[in-house]
Write a protein that holds these residues in place. Structure first.
Motif, PDB file in Angstrom:
ATOM      1  N   ALA A 290       0.834  -1.211   0.000  1.00  0.00           N
ATOM      2  CA  ALA A 290       0.000   0.000   0.000  1.00  0.00           C
ATOM      3  C   ALA A 290       0.865   1.257   0.000  1.00  0.00           C
ATOM      4  O   ALA A 290       0.524   2.253  -0.641  1.00  0.00           O
ATOM      5  N   LEU A 291       1.995   1.213   0.727  1.00  0.00           N
ATOM      6  CA  LEU A 291       2.890   2.375   0.802  1.00  0.00           C
ATOM      7  C   LEU A 291       3.626   2.587  -0.515  1.00  0.00           C
ATOM      8  O   LEU A 291       4.069   3.690  -0.810  1.00  0.00           O
ATOM      9  N   GLY A 292       3.810   1.503  -1.284  1.00  0.00           N
ATOM     10  CA  GLY A 292       4.478   1.621  -2.576  1.00  0.00           C
ATOM     11  C   GLY A 292       5.985   1.679  -2.477  1.00  0.00           C
ATOM     12  O   GLY A 292       6.669   1.865  -3.485  1.00  0.00           O
ATOM     13  N   LYS A 293       6.528   1.536  -1.295  1.00  0.00           N
ATOM     14  CA  LYS A 293       7.972   1.430  -1.116  1.00  0.00           C
ATOM     15  C   LYS A 293       8.229   0.840   0.258  1.00  0.00           C
ATOM     16  O   LYS A 293       7.387   0.922   1.153  1.00  0.00           O
ATOM     17  N   ARG A 294       9.382   0.210   0.397  1.00  0.00           N
ATOM     18  CA  ARG A 294       9.734  -0.373   1.691  1.00  0.00           C
ATOM     19  C   ARG A 294      10.030   0.734   2.673  1.00  0.00           C
ATOM     20  O   ARG A 294      10.770   1.671   2.372  1.00  0.00           O
ATOM     21  N   MET A 295       9.403   0.628   3.847  1.00  0.00           N
ATOM     22  CA  MET A 295       9.619   1.573   4.934  1.00  0.00           C
ATOM     23  C   MET A 295       9.685   0.764   6.214  1.00  0.00           C
ATOM     24  O   MET A 295       9.256  -0.383   6.248  1.00  0.00           O
ATOM     25  N   GLY A 296      10.187   1.367   7.260  1.00  0.00           N
ATOM     26  CA  GLY A 296      10.172   0.703   8.557  1.00  0.00           C
ATOM     27  C   GLY A 296       8.760   0.715   9.109  1.00  0.00           C
ATOM     28  O   GLY A 296       8.137   1.775   9.215  1.00  0.00           O
ATOM     29  N   ILE A 297       8.217  -0.465   9.411  1.00  0.00           N
ATOM     30  CA  ILE A 297       6.875  -0.565   9.993  1.00  0.00           C
ATOM     31  C   ILE A 297       6.933  -1.510  11.186  1.00  0.00           C
ATOM     32  O   ILE A 297       7.842  -2.337  11.291  1.00  0.00           O
TER      33      ILE A 297
ATOM     34  N   MET B  43       2.289   0.823  12.579  1.00  0.00           N
ATOM     35  CA  MET B  43       2.885   2.132  12.706  1.00  0.00           C
ATOM     36  C   MET B  43       4.044   2.245  11.711  1.00  0.00           C
ATOM     37  O   MET B  43       4.838   1.303  11.579  1.00  0.00           O
ATOM     38  N   ILE B  44       4.123   3.371  11.046  1.00  0.00           N
ATOM     39  CA  ILE B  44       5.283   3.645  10.195  1.00  0.00           C
ATOM     40  C   ILE B  44       6.374   4.177  11.121  1.00  0.00           C
ATOM     41  O   ILE B  44       6.225   5.240  11.722  1.00  0.00           O
ATOM     42  N   THR B  45       7.459   3.408  11.256  1.00  0.00           N
ATOM     43  CA  THR B  45       8.512   3.772  12.209  1.00  0.00           C
ATOM     44  C   THR B  45       9.654   4.532  11.566  1.00  0.00           C
ATOM     45  O   THR B  45      10.413   5.205  12.249  1.00  0.00           O
ATOM     46  N   SER B  46       9.795   4.384  10.256  1.00  0.00           N
ATOM     47  CA  SER B  46      10.905   5.039   9.566  1.00  0.00           C
ATOM     48  C   SER B  46      10.567   5.151   8.088  1.00  0.00           C
ATOM     49  O   SER B  46       9.919   4.271   7.530  1.00  0.00           O
TER      50      SER B  46
ATOM     51  N   ALA C  97      14.524  -1.162   6.857  1.00  0.00           N
ATOM     52  CA  ALA C  97      15.498  -1.646   7.824  1.00  0.00           C
ATOM     53  C   ALA C  97      16.581  -2.500   7.165  1.00  0.00           C
ATOM     54  O   ALA C  97      17.655  -2.652   7.693  1.00  0.00           O
ATOM     55  N   GLY C  98      16.313  -3.077   6.008  1.00  0.00           N
ATOM     56  CA  GLY C  98      17.243  -3.993   5.358  1.00  0.00           C
ATOM     57  C   GLY C  98      17.800  -3.420   4.070  1.00  0.00           C
ATOM     58  O   GLY C  98      17.745  -2.214   3.838  1.00  0.00           O
ATOM     59  N   PRO C  99      18.315  -4.294   3.211  1.00  0.00           N
ATOM     60  CA  PRO C  99      18.873  -3.844   1.936  1.00  0.00           C
ATOM     61  C   PRO C  99      17.803  -3.250   1.026  1.00  0.00           C
ATOM     62  O   PRO C  99      16.628  -3.572   1.154  1.00  0.00           O
ATOM     63  N   ALA C 100      18.213  -2.390   0.107  1.00  0.00           N
ATOM     64  CA  ALA C 100      17.294  -1.751  -0.826  1.00  0.00           C
ATOM     65  C   ALA C 100      16.779  -2.755  -1.844  1.00  0.00           C
ATOM     66  O   ALA C 100      17.462  -3.721  -2.180  1.00  0.00           O
ATOM     67  N   LEU C 101      15.586  -2.522  -2.337  1.00  0.00           N
ATOM     68  CA  LEU C 101      15.002  -3.418  -3.339  1.00  0.00           C
ATOM     69  C   LEU C 101      15.812  -3.441  -4.617  1.00  0.00           C
ATOM     70  O   LEU C 101      15.970  -4.472  -5.239  1.00  0.00           O
ATOM     71  N   ALA C 102      16.322  -2.294  -5.039  1.00  0.00           N
ATOM     72  CA  ALA C 102      17.028  -2.217  -6.314  1.00  0.00           C
ATOM     73  C   ALA C 102      18.224  -3.165  -6.355  1.00  0.00           C
ATOM     74  O   ALA C 102      18.560  -3.692  -7.409  1.00  0.00           O
ATOM     75  N   GLU C 103      18.843  -3.417  -5.198  1.00  0.00           N
ATOM     76  CA  GLU C 103      19.982  -4.330  -5.162  1.00  0.00           C
ATOM     77  C   GLU C 103      19.565  -5.765  -5.456  1.00  0.00           C
ATOM     78  O   GLU C 103      20.372  -6.580  -5.845  1.00  0.00           O
ATOM     79  N   ASP C 104      18.279  -6.057  -5.239  1.00  0.00           N
ATOM     80  CA  ASP C 104      17.787  -7.412  -5.397  1.00  0.00           C
ATOM     81  C   ASP C 104      16.937  -7.600  -6.640  1.00  0.00           C
ATOM     82  O   ASP C 104      16.435  -8.677  -6.888  1.00  0.00           O
ATOM     83  N   ALA C 105      16.709  -6.536  -7.382  1.00  0.00           N
ATOM     84  CA  ALA C 105      15.872  -6.630  -8.573  1.00  0.00           C
ATOM     85  C   ALA C 105      16.555  -7.481  -9.628  1.00  0.00           C
ATOM     86  O   ALA C 105      17.777  -7.489  -9.723  1.00  0.00           O
TER      87      ALA C 105
END
Length: 157
Positions: free
Chosen positions: A78-85, A141-144, A148-156
């Protein structure tokens, strides 16, 4: 980034065991389906996950983990990007025991996103969504703004 690209990157990211929690790996949690604000995950049946060795009924904690994980992934979609939750509240009504020998599917829908809180509904079921094992209402809750981990682009791919 559009939803399709983000969802493809998220699928690739979550497909790597090192990017999932060790607990989810232990349970064998699988991604079944992802779309904007929705996630479907499945736990294959295993005797080692039984809460009752005599009946083979799955432990309630397995259902809770599957639902919590599906809710969290639906929030990220739903957020459309990885965030700390973080799970802020998770209420589960258990409606019937999970039967031995059958996988459990958890389907979650993040139906409202505010600046800091995301609201989710979920159910767990075997083969029929209309005959649920458990029903859930949760908030995250959106915490950040950063993952918290590696970026998605590194794993695409």
């Amino acid at each position: 980034m559009n939803d399709s690209i983000f969802l493809d990157q998220l699928r690739a990211f979550l497909a790597r065991p090192g990017n999932r929690s060790p607990h989810n790996n232990f349970l064998g949690l699988e991604i079944v389906h992802l779309e904007h604000a929705r996630a479907v995950l499945r736990v294959p049946y295993s005797e080692r996950l039984a809460g009752n060795a005599t009946t083979g009924v799955l432990h309630g904690g397995v259902i809770t983990t599957a639902i919590d994980s599906a809710c969290g992934v639906s929030v990220i979609t739903a957020l459309g990007k990885r965030m700390g939750i973080a799970t802020l509240d998770l209420r589960i009504d258990y409606l019937k025991p999970a039967q031995p020998g059958q996988a459990v599917t958890a389907a979650a829908h993040c139906y409202k996103v505010t600046r800091n809180i995301c609201f989710v509904r979920a159910i767990a079921y075997h083969a029929d969504r209309d005959d649920p094992i458990a029903n859930c209402a949760a908030s995250f809750m959106i915490t950040s703004l950063e993952p918290a981990g590696p970026a998605l682009a590194e794993d695409a791919p």
